[in-house]
Every structure is written in structure tokens, then in C-alpha cells.
Design an enzyme around this catalytic site. Structure first.
Site, PDB file in Angstrom:
ATOM      1  N   HIS A   1      21.432 -34.542 -12.356  1.00 43.75           N
ATOM      2  CA  HIS A   1      20.633 -35.223 -11.245  1.00 43.75           C
ATOM      3  C   HIS A   1      19.260 -34.907 -11.263  1.00 43.75           C
ATOM      4  O   HIS A   1      18.681 -34.929 -10.184  1.00 43.75           O
ATOM      5  CB  HIS A   1      21.271 -34.671 -10.101  1.00 43.75           C
TER       6      HIS A   1
ATOM      7  N   LYS B   1       6.634  -3.645  -4.233  1.00 46.03           N
ATOM      8  CA  LYS B   1       7.858  -3.339  -4.489  1.00 46.03           C
ATOM      9  C   LYS B   1       8.752  -3.540  -3.236  1.00 46.03           C
ATOM     10  O   LYS B   1       9.935  -4.160  -3.081  1.00 46.03           O
ATOM     11  CB  LYS B   1       8.023  -1.732  -4.712  1.00 46.03           C
TER      12      LYS B   1
ATOM     13  N   TRP C   1      -3.758  -2.200  -1.154  1.00 45.24           N
ATOM     14  CA  TRP C   1      -3.537  -3.865  -1.790  1.00 45.24           C
ATOM     15  C   TRP C   1      -4.282  -4.623  -0.724  1.00 45.24           C
ATOM     16  O   TRP C   1      -3.756  -4.684   0.442  1.00 45.24           O
ATOM     17  CB  TRP C   1      -1.989  -3.964  -1.455  1.00 45.24           C
TER      18      TRP C   1
ATOM     19  N   ARG D   1       4.073   0.333  -6.469  1.00 42.40           N
ATOM     20  CA  ARG D   1       4.163  -0.463  -5.345  1.00 42.40           C
ATOM     21  C   ARG D   1       3.009  -1.429  -5.518  1.00 42.40           C
ATOM     22  O   ARG D   1       3.163  -2.463  -4.702  1.00 42.40           O
ATOM     23  CB  ARG D   1       3.727   0.495  -4.129  1.00 42.40           C
TER      24      ARG D   1
ATOM     25  N   ASN E   1      -0.962   1.615   6.381  1.00 44.93           N
ATOM     26  CA  ASN E   1      -0.265   0.627   5.828  1.00 44.93           C
ATOM     27  C   ASN E   1       0.103  -0.453   6.843  1.00 44.93           C
ATOM     28  O   ASN E   1       0.359   0.151   7.848  1.00 44.93           O
ATOM     29  CB  ASN E   1       1.123   1.009   4.919  1.00 44.93           C
ATOM     30  N   GLY E   2      -0.047  -1.686   6.638  1.00 45.44           N
ATOM     31  CA  GLY E   2       0.469  -2.544   7.674  1.00 45.44           C
ATOM     32  C   GLY E   2      -0.930  -3.436   7.918  1.00 45.44           C
ATOM     33  O   GLY E   2      -1.830  -3.403   7.253  1.00 45.44           O
TER      34      GLY E   2
ATOM     35  N   GLU F   1      19.004 -15.560 -10.937  1.00 45.55           N
ATOM     36  CA  GLU F   1      18.293 -14.226 -11.101  1.00 45.55           C
ATOM     37  C   GLU F   1      17.757 -14.139 -12.446  1.00 45.55           C
ATOM     38  O   GLU F   1      16.757 -13.570 -12.328  1.00 45.55           O
ATOM     39  CB  GLU F   1      19.430 -13.138 -10.639  1.00 45.55           C
TER      40      GLU F   1
ATOM     41  N   CYS G   1       0.946  -1.070   0.047  1.00 51.54           N
ATOM     42  CA  CYS G   1      -0.073   0.103   0.039  1.00 51.54           C
ATOM     43  C   CYS G   1       0.778   1.328   0.050  1.00 51.54           C
ATOM     44  O   CYS G   1       2.125   1.092   0.451  1.00 51.54           O
ATOM     45  CB  CYS G   1      -0.760   0.084   1.351  1.00 51.54           C
TER      46      CYS G   1
ATOM     47  N   LYS H   1      13.755 -13.224 -12.686  1.00 51.90           N
ATOM     48  CA  LYS H   1      13.315 -12.043 -13.541  1.00 51.90           C
ATOM     49  C   LYS H   1      12.186 -12.482 -14.442  1.00 51.90           C
ATOM     50  O   LYS H   1      11.274 -11.687 -14.712  1.00 51.90           O
ATOM     51  CB  LYS H   1      14.315 -11.479 -14.170  1.00 51.90           C
TER      52      LYS H   1
ATOM     53  N   GLU I   1       8.893 -13.495 -12.453  1.00 51.17           N
ATOM     54  CA  GLU I   1       8.104 -12.478 -12.035  1.00 51.17           C
ATOM     55  C   GLU I   1       7.453 -11.499 -12.927  1.00 51.17           C
ATOM     56  O   GLU I   1       6.187 -11.007 -12.752  1.00 51.17           O
ATOM     57  CB  GLU I   1       9.043 -11.810 -10.779  1.00 51.17           C
TER      58      GLU I   1
END
Ligand code: F6R
Length: 607
Positions: free
Chosen positions: A503, A602, A74, A27, A100-101, A480, A2, A484, A487
Site C-alpha cells: 500500500h 537515556k 545537556w 545520559r 536538572n530540569g 523496534e 543532565c 534501534k 538511533e
């Protein structure tokens, strides 16, 4: 997650707040709202979906307001509906709250407030805050006191901004475990969960710390603890410019940030050279008796940590472990006063990373954080801080934060090598690191001309699965690259150490699964080459990231991306860049919202 924006001052509050909310769009959110104080009354507007819906209604409002708060939500408690969007108000419509939270004890508080006759309009945890302040206001004479009494009853995490009709030129704020910053203007002041929200107006800020509250007025800011005791706060000037927080003609922030890497790496090198050259100290860093290093981080920052392990162990021989911060505190780590815990976090607000740092501190470890955001929680809680100078990273998918983290990790390991008397070869490594911005620049310039990576992405963007392989210091780069892709394009991708493929994962390979192989020169080059053969013989299509002279790799690969040849240890910084671009173009070809991928935020400020 948020976003919060608040304003009080001489200007048009509604324009500034909506503009601030747009700057926080990155965000991630599913609804947005605004509350304004107009002629002693509250006007609240909320909308499900994108901010432009809210903006078009707000722009039509024929009113003048100089104080207000806004929010992008959010959904956590309650569906993403208009009723559940913030701001939330009390029964009388005189108090508006954005938050927020998560208020963990909201059910208990709500039941109590319901018994006292309060009427709720939403399913959120946040609405209890508005009613709680209303309730406390009945028993104390001053609004701020009522606000503090309410805040003291909350359990959980919160950044709060509140306005009330009884003080039409004030924004009341409080923070615990969720970031909140005050921006200091001239005859106007701002409140936000993130600095970019008010960057067009000011870069002078006051960071609120946990258990701090305050009153923001147009010409002064008062900060107290939760008991109302005044606290002196020093404003900080954040070296971020507005241009860094704008797209500057690029289609997406992610693309802009990829192309900003030469500058970001150069700034990170020059910002950190003084302590590496012995011209200054790393304030707060006490190295005597350090016997081990533990790195804690999440996501992309964790991948930087995996590369950091190679650096630390190879250059200093200090045993180094790397932990997902979200796992660290549950594994009962062996950590003591001889342990240096290095946390890596772009935002400095990731809840899991902060929790890992706190546990390490409790056990006596020394804490160093590598962070991009000045004044963030991680930087305040660590004993020592090394900054990456990446500038604001707006795109959810981290790019320039990662390469600058690698840069700092390499510089730190050179520094530790010198301290431990193992500095042979480190000057050479450093002088090669200094060349990296121009090497990255060269690669990006060639990519602009040839569109090599873009064309490969165009060939492959319809695939359903991909495998990424790398070895040694480039194994984390395979992880990485896969992260990328996942996501932002929602294509299933896995990163693997190339030698592990036989394996298990080799069973996945056929002509439908492209395999991206990091095969640049270095001590495992021949090994990677034979792993590449294994892929070929299962009819896998190879996308190779390689160097100019690597003929064998080129002959065996359907797609080749050439990167400048650099020292093996430094190669992750260069090799990851085509993988960032590859993921970007694939997501863009698929038509996805690259900067705001679904389900992602974010900074992840909840556990
Ligand atoms: C991926 C990404 C995330 C973050 C992770 C940690 O592109 O951005 O995986 O790296 O959430 O965030 P910070 O570094 O802010 O602690």
C-alpha cells in the site's frame, strides 16, 4: 539528559564527584563542571566537551575538599559553552548550584533580580537559582530557610543540589519533576540524579519525592517538605551491583547488555513467578470490574506495549489499546474506573509517561506500571508495580529492558487469563517461557562463534536506507529493529507490517534498500513468505530472521540469521535479539559512539 553528583564525607570529594560524573556520561551531555568547598571558599571548574577535559584539570588541583557538587549539562537554555555549564554561582561566589530540569519562570525572576542589582554571567535558567537564594538569604537568618524560600518561587521542573561557603559540610537538595536520590554511606553521603553515580560506594538509597527538600551531611540526612516540615524517609536497598554498571571487558555497554539478556530474562521470570503462581499478590492491583486495558509508553517501551496488546487480547479477550504516552493526554482518551492503565517505562522517569499516568489517575483509572528502576517516580505513583529485573541499563539504546518488559507482559497476561477463567494452554505457554533464557543463551553463544550477524552488518553498513518488515506479534519487532538502527547508526530505517508494504512503501524498494524480514514459524509464516517474494521481485536484498527448517525463506534471502524456534507468542523476545546486534555492529562499523548516540538521552525527563 543532565546529570547531578554531590558528595560530603571523609573522602576526596573531587575524585568521587568526577568518578560519579563519568558514570553518568551515558545520559548524554555537552559540558561538565564541579564546585568544591575548600577552606571556606568555593572553587569552581567548568569545561565544554567531554569529562576527561574536566578530569585532567581537576586532578591537577592541589587541594583537599570533602564537600562538593558536579554536573554534566545537556544544553537547553543557552549554548553549550563554559559560561553556561553548571555549577552556577551567586554574585559573591559563595553559593554554587547544579540543576536538572527547566525553570519555566526564569525570565521573570531574572528581570527582578537584575533590577535588584544582581549580575549574571550565563544565559541559563539555572543561574537565577543561585541569585535567588542569595537574595532570600538577605531577609532570613538561616541558609536552608533561604533555600526553601527560593525553591518555592520556582516554576517548572528541577532537581537541585547546592553548596555554600557558610555551611562547608552540607549539600542542600530539592526536587520537583526531576529525579534525585541520596546514597547512604558510612561517614559519607552522596546525592545523584541516577543511582549508578554512587554505586561503587553504596546501594542504600533514599528517593526524594516531588516537593521534598533536604540537607545532606556526612553522618545524617534531613528531609523536609518545601515549608521545612520534617519528613520520615525509609532507606531502600537497591539490588544492583557495581559489576552491572561496568563494561566488564565489552567494547560498549550496549553489547554487554545484549549479552546479559539470558540472565536478565531469567531474573525477571523468577522475580515475578510468585504472584503468577499464586504464592503472593500483586500489591495494590484491584481487578474487579476491569473492562479494558490501556497501555501507555514511549519509544522502545511503546513497542513492548504493542506486543502486550497481542498478549492481553489473545489470552484474556480484554480490549486493549496502546498509546504513545506523549499523545495520550491530547486525545481526550475514554478512560474510567473500569480501565486498567498499564504504563511501561524502563527508567520510571519519562515525563510523557508520567503525565499520561497522572491523567489516567485523575479520571479514576487503576494504574499498574512495569518498570526497571526501584523507587522511581512511576513506581511511586502507580497503584501497583511489576518490576523487570534487568539491572541498570546504561546504554541509551534499550535492549535488555525491552526483552524483560516483554517477559513481564506475557506473565501478566497469563495471570489475567487465569483470573478471567481463560487459562487453557497458559501452563504450556509458561513452561515454554521458562525455556527462553537458555534459548537466548544458545543464540548468543552461536553468534559469538560464527559472528553471523556481525558479518552481515559488515556487508551492509554503508547503506542509506533500510526497511524492516514483520507481521502479527512480530510487527512491533520490525518497528523496534528499525528504531534501534536509526538511533545509533543514523541510517534511515522504517518498520512496517509486511502486509502493508504493497500500500505504499513497496515503492521504496530497489537493489539499494536492504529489507530485514522477521520470518519465523507461526500462523503468518506463509503470508510473510509472499511478502518476501514481493521484495525479491523488486530486486530488494533480503535479510531474514528465520528458523532452522524454513527452507523457502532461506532460498529467497541474501542473508539469513537463524534463531531458535520457539512458541509464536514468545518469539518476539528471541527475534529482536539479532536486530539489536545488527544495529549495534552497523553503528560500530560506522565508528559512532554507540552508547551515547547524538541528540539522545537515556531518560527523557522533559516533555
Ligand atoms: C530507545 C529508547 C527510548 C526509550 C524511551 C522510553 O532505545 O531507549 O525509545 O524506550 O525514551 O523510556 P522509558 O522506558 O525509560 O520510559
Amino acid at each position: 539528559m543532565c546529570g547531578i553528583v554531590g558528595y560530603t564525607g571523609k573522602d576526596d570529594a573531587k575524585r568521587i564527584i568526577v568518578d560519579g560524573l563519568k558514570r553518568l556520561e551515558y545520559r548524554g551531555y555537552d559540558s561538565a563542571g564541579i564546585a568544591l568547598l575548600v577552606d571556606g571558599k568555593l572553587v569552581v571548574l567548568k569545561k565544554k566537551g567531554k569529562i576527561r577535559e574536566l578530569e585532567s584539570e581537576v586532578t591537577c588541583l592541589d587541594l583537599v575538599s570533602h564537600t562538593g557538587i558536579g554536573h554534566t549539562r545537556w544544553a537547553t537554555h543557552g549554548h553549550p559553552t563554559e559560561e553556561n555549564a553548571h555549577p552556577h554561582t551567586d554574585c559573591r561566589g559563595e553559593i554554587a548550584v547544579v540543576h536538572n530540569g527547566v525553570i519555566e519562570n526564569y525570565m521573570t525572576l531574572k528581570e527582578e533580580l537584575l533590577r535588584k542589582g544582581h549580575r549574571f554571567k550565563s544565559d541559563t535558567d539555572t543561574e537565577v537559582v543561585a541569585h535567588l537564594i542569595e537574595e532570600e538569604r538577605n531577609v532570613c537568618s538561616d541558609f536552608f530557610e533561604a533555600f526553601l524560600r527560593a525553591v518555592r518561587k520556582l516554576k517548572g521542573s528541577y532537581a537541585l543540589a547546592v553548596i555554600t561557603t557558610e555551611s562547608p559540610d552540607k549539600v542542600f537538595i530539592a526536587r520537583k519533576d526531576s529525579p534525585l536520590v541520596v546514597g547512604l554511606g558510612d561517614g559519607e553521603n552522596f546525592v545523584a540524579s541516577d543511582i549508578p553515580a554512587f554505586l561503587p560506594y553504596t546501594n542504600r538509597v533514599i528517593f526524594l519525592e516531588d516537593f521534598e527538600a533536604g540537607i545532606v551531611e556526612s553522618d545524617c540526612v534531613t528531609v523536609t517538605d518545601f515549608n521545612g516540615e520534617r519528613k520520615e524517609k525509609k532507606p531502600v536497598t537497591v539490588p544492583w551491583s557495581l559489576a552491572q554498571a561496568e563494561k566488564a571487558g565489552y567494547k560498549h555497554f550496549m553489547l554487554k547488555e545484549i549479552f546479559e539478556q539470558p540472565r536478565a530474562i531469567a531474573d525477571t521470570i523468577s522475580g515475578n513467578l510468585p504472584w503468577l503462581r499464586g504464592e503472593s499478590e500483586i500489591e495494590g492491583l484491584e481487578l474487579d470490574g476491569i473492562k479494558r486495558i490501556q497501555i501507555v509508553a514511549c519509544g522502545t517501551s511503546y513497542h513492548a506495549g504493542l506486543v502486550g496488546k497481542f498478549y492481553f487480547e489473545n489470552l484474556t479477550r480484554i480490549p486493549t489499546e496502546v498509546d504513545y504516552a506523549s499523545e495520550y493526554r491530547y486525545r481526550n482518551p475514554v478512560v474510567d474506573e473500569n480501565t486498567l492503565v498499564v504504563s511501561i517505562t524502563q527508567s520510571g522517569e519519562t515525563a510523557d509517561t508520567l503525565a499520561a499516568m497522572r491523567l489516567a489517575k485523575e479520571k479514576g483509572a487503576r494504574l499498574l506500571t512495569i518498570c526497571n528502576v526501584i523507587g522511581s517516580t512511576a513506581t511511586r505513583e502507580a497503584d501497583a508495580v511489576l518490576y523487570t529485573y534487568a539491572g541498570p541499563e546504561i546504554s541509551v539504546a534499550s535492549t535488555k529492558a525491552f526483552t524483560t518488559q516483554l517477559t513481564v507482559l506475557l506473565m501478566l497476561s497469563i495471570f489475567l487469563a487465569k483470573v478471567t477463567g481463560r487459562d487453557e494452554g497458559t501452563e504450556d505457554l509458561l513452561s515454554q517461557l521458562l525455556q527462553i533464557p537458555s534459548k537466548v543463551e544458545e543464540f548468543l553463544r552461536l553468534e559469538k562463534e560464527s559472528e553471523r550477524v556481525k558479518k552481515i552488518a559488515l556487508d551492509l553498513y554503508r547503506v542509506k536506507n533500510m526497511l524492516y518488515l514483520g507481521r502479527h506479534v512480530n510487527y512491533p519487532i520490525a518497528l523496534e529493529g528499525a528504531l534501534k538502527l536509526k538511533e545509533i547508526s543514523y541510517i534511515h530505517a522504517e518498520g512496517y507490517p509486511a502486509g502493508e508494504m504493497k500500500h505504499g512503501p513497496i515503492a521504496l524498494i530497489d537493489e539499494t534498500v536492504p529489507v530485514v524480514v522477521v520470518a519465523t514459524k507461526g500462523r503468518v509464516y506463509e503470508k510473510v513468505l509472499s511478502n518476501l517474494e514481493e521484495v525479491k521481485s523488486r530486486k530488494g536484498k533480503v535479510v531474514a530472521v528465520t528458523n532452522e527448517g524454513c527452507r523457502e525463506v532461506k532460498e529467497k534471502s541474501e542473508f539469513v540469521i537463524e534463531v531458535p524456534e520457539v512458541e509464536e507468542f514468545i518469539s518476539p523476545i528471541v527475534n529482536v535479539i539479532p536486530l539489536q546486534l545488527f544495529a549495534y555492529y552497523i553503528a560500530d562499523f560506522l565508528g559512532y559512539d554507540v552508547d551515547q548516540p547524538r541528540n539522545l538521552a537515556k531518560s527523557v525527563t522533559v516533555e
